[in-house]
Design an enzyme around this catalytic site. Structure first.
Site, PDB file in Angstrom:
ATOM      1  N   HIS A  51      70.357  39.915   5.250  1.00  0.00           N
ATOM      2  CA  HIS A  51      69.466  38.993   5.975  1.00  0.00           C
ATOM      3  C   HIS A  51      70.055  38.615   7.139  1.00  0.00           C
ATOM      4  O   HIS A  51      69.239  37.791   7.725  1.00  0.00           O
ATOM      5  CB  HIS A  51      68.664  38.028   5.087  1.00  0.00           C
ATOM      6  CG  HIS A  51      67.947  38.886   4.181  1.00  0.00           C
ATOM      7  ND1 HIS A  51      67.261  38.195   2.988  1.00  0.00           N
ATOM      8  CD2 HIS A  51      67.195  40.284   4.050  1.00  0.00           C
ATOM      9  CE1 HIS A  51      66.535  38.778   2.338  1.00  0.00           C
ATOM     10  NE2 HIS A  51      66.484  40.236   2.882  1.00  0.00           N
ATOM     11  N   TYR A  80      66.337  26.361  12.472  1.00  0.00           N
ATOM     12  CA  TYR A  80      67.593  27.356  12.040  1.00  0.00           C
ATOM     13  C   TYR A  80      68.921  26.267  12.412  1.00  0.00           C
ATOM     14  O   TYR A  80      69.758  26.304  11.863  1.00  0.00           O
ATOM     15  CB  TYR A  80      67.447  28.223  12.994  1.00  0.00           C
ATOM     16  CG  TYR A  80      66.682  29.430  11.930  1.00  0.00           C
ATOM     17  CD1 TYR A  80      67.258  30.205  10.957  1.00  0.00           C
ATOM     18  CD2 TYR A  80      65.567  29.573  12.389  1.00  0.00           C
ATOM     19  CE1 TYR A  80      66.646  30.876   9.946  1.00  0.00           C
ATOM     20  CE2 TYR A  80      64.746  30.520  11.510  1.00  0.00           C
ATOM     21  CZ  TYR A  80      65.198  31.123  10.348  1.00  0.00           C
ATOM     22  OH  TYR A  80      64.449  31.747   9.507  1.00  0.00           O
ATOM     23  N   GLY A 131      71.639  34.937  -9.055  1.00  0.00           N
ATOM     24  CA  GLY A 131      70.999  33.698  -7.967  1.00  0.00           C
ATOM     25  C   GLY A 131      69.839  34.364  -7.063  1.00  0.00           C
ATOM     26  O   GLY A 131      69.876  33.698  -6.069  1.00  0.00           O
ATOM     27  N   ARG A 167      69.283  24.122   9.617  1.00  0.00           N
ATOM     28  CA  ARG A 167      69.933  24.608   8.378  1.00  0.00           C
ATOM     29  C   ARG A 167      71.326  25.003   8.777  1.00  0.00           C
ATOM     30  O   ARG A 167      72.099  25.095   7.724  1.00  0.00           O
ATOM     31  CB  ARG A 167      69.336  25.945   8.199  1.00  0.00           C
ATOM     32  CG  ARG A 167      67.534  25.910   7.603  1.00  0.00           C
ATOM     33  CD  ARG A 167      67.056  26.998   7.046  1.00  0.00           C
ATOM     34  NE  ARG A 167      67.949  27.793   6.378  1.00  0.00           N
ATOM     35  CZ  ARG A 167      67.449  29.245   6.353  1.00  0.00           C
ATOM     36  NH1 ARG A 167      66.539  29.648   6.919  1.00  0.00           N
ATOM     37  NH2 ARG A 167      68.161  29.991   5.517  1.00  0.00           N
ATOM     38  N   VAL A 196      72.315  33.812   4.215  1.00  0.00           N
ATOM     39  CA  VAL A 196      72.954  33.862   5.694  1.00  0.00           C
ATOM     40  C   VAL A 196      73.553  32.675   6.008  1.00  0.00           C
ATOM     41  O   VAL A 196      74.031  32.359   7.086  1.00  0.00           O
ATOM     42  CB  VAL A 196      71.674  33.564   6.525  1.00  0.00           C
ATOM     43  CG1 VAL A 196      70.548  34.906   6.636  1.00  0.00           C
ATOM     44  CG2 VAL A 196      70.901  32.370   6.112  1.00  0.00           C
TER      45      VAL A 196
END
Ligand code: OAD
Length: 250
Positions: free
Chosen positions: A124, A72, A192, A75, A108
């Site tokens: 989310h 994460y 999307g 990301r 996110v």
């Protein structure tokens, strides 16, 4: 702002212009043109390269908290380098023009907020929030002890990203607001998203059943395509600005 190569049917432009409430559900595809990888596109999607079960479940975090935390963190770095694209900005324009507007996102990355969208329902969670893995409370800062993941300043348990993992419930208030918007809106735009992850995927169908005009924006067909009143095939960075241009001339 709009792209002349994308044809927006006049009846759709009229439906948008006269809508009292427009709801939009976005997925990873809306951030693709900002350089953020999607999940399920062949070759480039994250789940084509990484094992979801090893990274995005509570069990994965229990087994390998460091691996999950670092994935994460990677990301977050990708997203930190990304900027909103014309699709994100078109949704800001839409919010400015529609009498009521609900933006629901599965993303996110917070690129909608960065573009200027004022109210975003994050179904989310967010890469940019951290919470305690035990108590669930959001934590803004923690002592830099070198622990990976870091530890909660209140209870010393492990901290985790405030995102929804597979097998976890979505945040209740956000989900209720999203369902209410789907039931109340006149036009619902799904942009999307592969429209297969529940419960988000049921929102467009609920909207259609409740009488909304259902619009899908995607370069590829999805399970939703057959249900949509309008399938606008193309990248959201071109199609969403074209929609705004057709409806409001901006
Ligand atoms: P997916 O990766 O499943 O789907 C992305 C969709 O975007 C696909 O249908 C693509 O065809 C489409 N797409 C690709 N490029 C596009 C572009 N330029 N413009 C418009 N569309 C484009 O992503 P999501 O549907 O968001 O959940 O996935 C839903 C959830 O599954 C995510 O929130 C995440 C994931 O696992 C969690 O992590 C809980």
């Amino acid at each position: 702002m709009g792209s002349p190569s994308i044809h927006i049917p006049p009846a759709l432009a009229q439906a948008l212009r006269s809508a009292r409430h427009i709801a939009v559900l976005t997925g990873a595809g809306v951030s693709a043109e900002s350089g953020v990888p999607t999940f399920r596109d062949a070759q480039t999607g994250l789940w084509a390269k990484y094992d979801l079960e090893e990274l995005a479940t509570p069990q994965a975090f229990q087994r390998s908290p460091r691996l999950v935390w670092e994935w994460y963190a990677w990301r977050r770095e990708l997203v930190a380098a990304a900027r909103p694209n014309p699709g994100h900005y078109a949704l800001v324009e839409m919010e400015n023009r529609a009498p009521n507007f609900t933006l629901i996102t599965q993303n996110v990355d917070q690129l909608h907020q960065q573009a200027g969208s004022r109210r975003v329902i994050e179904l989310h969670g967010s890469l940019w929030r951290t919470k305690c893995s035990r108590e669930g409370r959001v934590v803004e800062s923690w002592p830099e002890t070198g622990d990976v993941p870091p530890r909660c300043p209140h209870c010393s348990d492990l901290l985790r990203p405030d995102v929804v993992w597979f097998g976890e419930a979505l945040p209740e208030r956000e989900l209720m607001e999203a369902f209410a918007a789907a039931q109340q809106c006149d036009v619902f735009i799904a942009a999307g998203t592969s429209a297969i992850v529940q419960p988000a995927a049921s929102l467009p169908l609920l909207a259609a059943r409740s009488g909304a005009v259902l619009v899908e924006v995607n370069p590829q067909e999805t399970p939703l395509t057959g249900e949509a009143d309008y399938f606008l095939q193309g990248p959201s960075g071109s199609v969403l600005p074209a929609l705004v241009q057709a409806a409001w001339g901006v």
